[in-house]
Design a protein around this motif. Structure first.
Motif, short mmCIF file in Angstrom:
data_model
loop_
_atom_site.label_atom_id
_atom_site.label_comp_id
_atom_site.label_asym_id
_atom_site.label_seq_id
_atom_site.Cartn_x
_atom_site.Cartn_y
_atom_site.Cartn_z
N MET A 1 97.58 112.28 43.87
CA MET A 1 97.55 111.27 42.64
C MET A 1 98.77 111.86 41.93
SD MET A 1 94.62 111.26 39.70
CE MET A 1 93.58 111.05 40.90
N GLY A 2 99.80 110.88 41.47
CA GLY A 2 100.94 111.41 40.88
C GLY A 2 100.40 111.47 39.41
N ALA A 3 101.74 111.87 38.53
CA ALA A 3 101.51 112.15 37.30
C ALA A 3 101.23 110.87 36.56
CB ALA A 3 102.97 112.66 36.48
N GLU A 4 101.90 109.69 36.98
CA GLU A 4 101.49 108.28 36.03
C GLU A 4 99.99 108.13 36.19
OE1 GLU A 4 104.15 107.70 34.08
OE2 GLU A 4 105.01 109.22 35.13
N MET A 5 99.54 108.13 37.51
CA MET A 5 98.10 107.90 37.61
C MET A 5 97.26 108.90 36.98
SD MET A 5 96.25 105.58 39.31
CE MET A 5 97.03 104.84 40.77
N ARG A 6 97.63 110.07 36.84
CA ARG A 6 96.61 111.07 36.17
C ARG A 6 96.65 110.49 34.69
NH1 ARG A 6 99.03 114.95 39.44
NH2 ARG A 6 100.52 115.47 38.01
N ARG A 7 97.79 110.01 34.04
CA ARG A 7 97.75 109.67 32.71
C ARG A 7 97.13 108.16 32.80
NH1 ARG A 7 103.20 111.51 33.24
NH2 ARG A 7 103.58 113.23 31.85
N ILE A 8 97.21 107.59 33.54
CA ILE A 8 96.03 106.56 33.40
C ILE A 8 94.54 106.50 33.31
CG2 ILE A 8 95.76 104.13 34.68
CD1 ILE A 8 98.60 104.19 35.54
N ARG B 1 105.45 106.05 32.86
CA ARG B 1 106.77 105.31 33.23
C ARG B 1 106.42 104.30 34.52
NH1 ARG B 1 107.57 106.24 29.04
NH2 ARG B 1 109.23 107.59 28.11
N MET B 2 106.16 103.14 34.22
CA MET B 2 105.49 102.22 35.34
C MET B 2 106.72 101.99 36.19
SD MET B 2 102.40 101.85 34.58
CE MET B 2 102.13 100.26 35.72
N PRO B 3 106.41 101.83 37.61
CA PRO B 3 107.31 101.40 38.46
C PRO B 3 107.77 99.95 37.99
CG PRO B 3 104.94 101.32 39.35
CD PRO B 3 104.98 101.99 38.13
N LYS B 4 108.88 99.42 38.37
CA LYS B 4 109.32 98.23 38.18
C LYS B 4 108.60 97.12 38.92
CE LYS B 4 113.62 95.48 38.27
NZ LYS B 4 115.09 95.65 38.82
N ALA B 5 108.03 96.46 38.02
CA ALA B 5 107.14 95.14 38.59
C ALA B 5 107.73 94.36 39.25
CB ALA B 5 106.66 94.41 37.36
N PRO B 6 107.37 93.68 40.51
CA PRO B 6 107.93 92.73 41.38
C PRO B 6 108.08 91.36 40.81
CG PRO B 6 105.60 93.10 41.85
CD PRO B 6 105.94 94.22 40.88
N ARG B 7 109.23 90.83 41.16
CA ARG B 7 109.42 89.64 40.52
C ARG B 7 108.45 88.63 41.32
NH1 ARG B 7 115.42 87.62 40.69
NH2 ARG B 7 114.38 85.93 39.53
#
Length: 423
Positions: A1-8, A182-188
């Protein structure tokens, strides 16, 4: 689990903790503490559902166009304002307006957080991520309700004001926590409809998603929509369950989820999702049979209470099986970039079921005891039938994501063997 997922996940836990603080005591606060009557209290609960139904059709489009983060932050601010104003309101109009803001904010949080989990996970980690979310939500609700129950005093309106202020503070704290993600760039989104109606038309053209929404409606109608309405009324009226025993049953439901969630996860990860949902239907059918025994089986009070508590525990087992199954399936059915739209649509189906479920189950559970049990036993068996039909609409990988990983391993092994042979 990455840092962003932990914050979520911290955000999910904080929001659930805040809701657990106030939701169990909302009726008492409006009807008795503010002395606005049972009618106004009932309207407040209805406003929560209506507000969700109004905002969710627009939330999905906003998440797709703007991303889940700004939508979530706006929802959190609206919920904080609604919660704080609810604690300060003393008139019917003010209470209803505050409930609308709080209900709308809460409703939009669900698909926004779900979309953030989708964006920060992979097909291999998604089931575990949603299982963790469900685990933390139930833990937060339970802890929040427990602490809130010790803070409130029906004779002092100020104790409820404190409660709603703490809930508002939880939402604002969540704004700070989520702002650091910091969300990953959303796909178009390829070939995305320019009009909101077009995106809904595109979703309704996905037969697998439509069938999943039908399954979801029955799931929430036959289980979640009965917990605090029909089933509790049936327990009190037919089985003679005391209020303390009813609280024990609700605690047993939460305890089953907390204890069984990750053990169940290992079981369901390598099985077809449609079969897992079908199995939940059978487990819940058994739960309704046991509930029937509690109220209609002429058992002793001790046996009836034990059976009723077991019913809630079996529902918790089914919920633990669904959490790593249904939400990831919604994400896998969504075209690239449209997870927010699909999450919002499924959240809308959930809200409809939670609005209709108590309206149908409440009166039946209170007075039509045998028809109530038979009706929801049939609905549970219907879940199994619908799940089997849903499986026919899914691709093998959608139905069982572990197949994709297995195929990668097989291909990799074949490539390695070819290299060795060539050498």
């Amino acid at each position: 689990m990455g840092a962003e997922m932990r914050r979520i996940h911290v955000g999910n836990a904080l929001s659930a903790f805040g809701l657990g603080f106030t939701v169990p005591y909302l009726y008492v606060y409006v009807a008795q503490v503010r002395d606005l009557g049972a009618m106004t209290a009932g309207l407040v609960l209805a406003v929560f559902a209506v507000a969700a139904l109004v905002v969710l059709p627009f939330a999905g489009r906003a998440i797709v166009r703007r991303g889940p983060m700004p939508v979530l932050l706006l929802a959190l601010v609206a919920a904080a304002v609604g919660s704080l104003s609810l604690g300060l309101s003393s008139s019917s109009a003010a209470v209803l307006m505050s409930a609308a803001a709080l209900g709308a904010g809460q409703a939009v949080m669900q698909p926004a957080l779900a979309t953030m989990i989708v964006d920060c996970s992979t097909a291999e980690t998604r089931s575990r991520a949603f299982a963790t979310q469900f685990f933390l939500q139930n833990l937060g609700l339970g802890v929040g309700g427990l602490i809130g129950g010790h803070l409130v005093d029906a004779s002092r309106a100020s104790s409820f004001t404190l409660l709603f202020a703490i809930e508002a503070a939880m939402f604002l704290l969540l704004v700070v926590v989520m702002a650091t993600v910091r969300m990953p760039k959303a796909p178009r989104v390829e070939r995305a409809p320019k009009q909101a109606g077009g995106s809904w038309k595109q979703l309704l053209g996905n037969r697998a998603m439509v069938q999943l929404c039908v399954v979801g409606f029955v799931l929430f109608f036959a289980c979640y929509g009965q917990f605090e309405s029909g089933l509790s009324a049936y327990g009190v009226e037919a089985a003679g369950i005391s209020t303390s025993a009813l609280g024990t049953a609700l605690a047993a439901n939460t305890a089953m989820i907390v204890v069984a969630q990750f053990a169940v996860l290992k079981f369901v990860e390598r099985r077809k999702r449609s079969r897992v949902i079908a199995a939940v239907g059978l487990i819940w059918a058994l739960a309704w049979v046991i509930a029937g025994y509690a109220g209609l089986g002429h058992a002793s009070q001790t046996m009836a209470t034990a059976a009723f508590v077991s019913t809630y525990a079996l529902f918790g087992l089914g919920e633990a099986m669904l959490s790593p199954t249904v939400a990831p399936l919604v994400a896998d059915l969504a075209p690239s970039g449209l997870a927010g739209q699909y999450n919002s649509a499924f959240a809308l189906v959930k809200q409809l079921a939670l609005a209709v479920g108590p309206a149908v189950g409440g009166p039946m559970g209170a007075s039509l005891h045998a028809p109530y049990i038979v009706t929801f036993l049939l609905f549970s068996l219907g879940i199994t039938v619908l799940a089997v039909r849903l499986g026919r609409q899914l691709t093998p990988v959608q139905n069982q994501p572990s197949l994709a990983k297995s195929r990668v391993v097989v291909r990799g092994g074949a490539s390695t063997e070819s290299v060795r042979t060539a050498a």
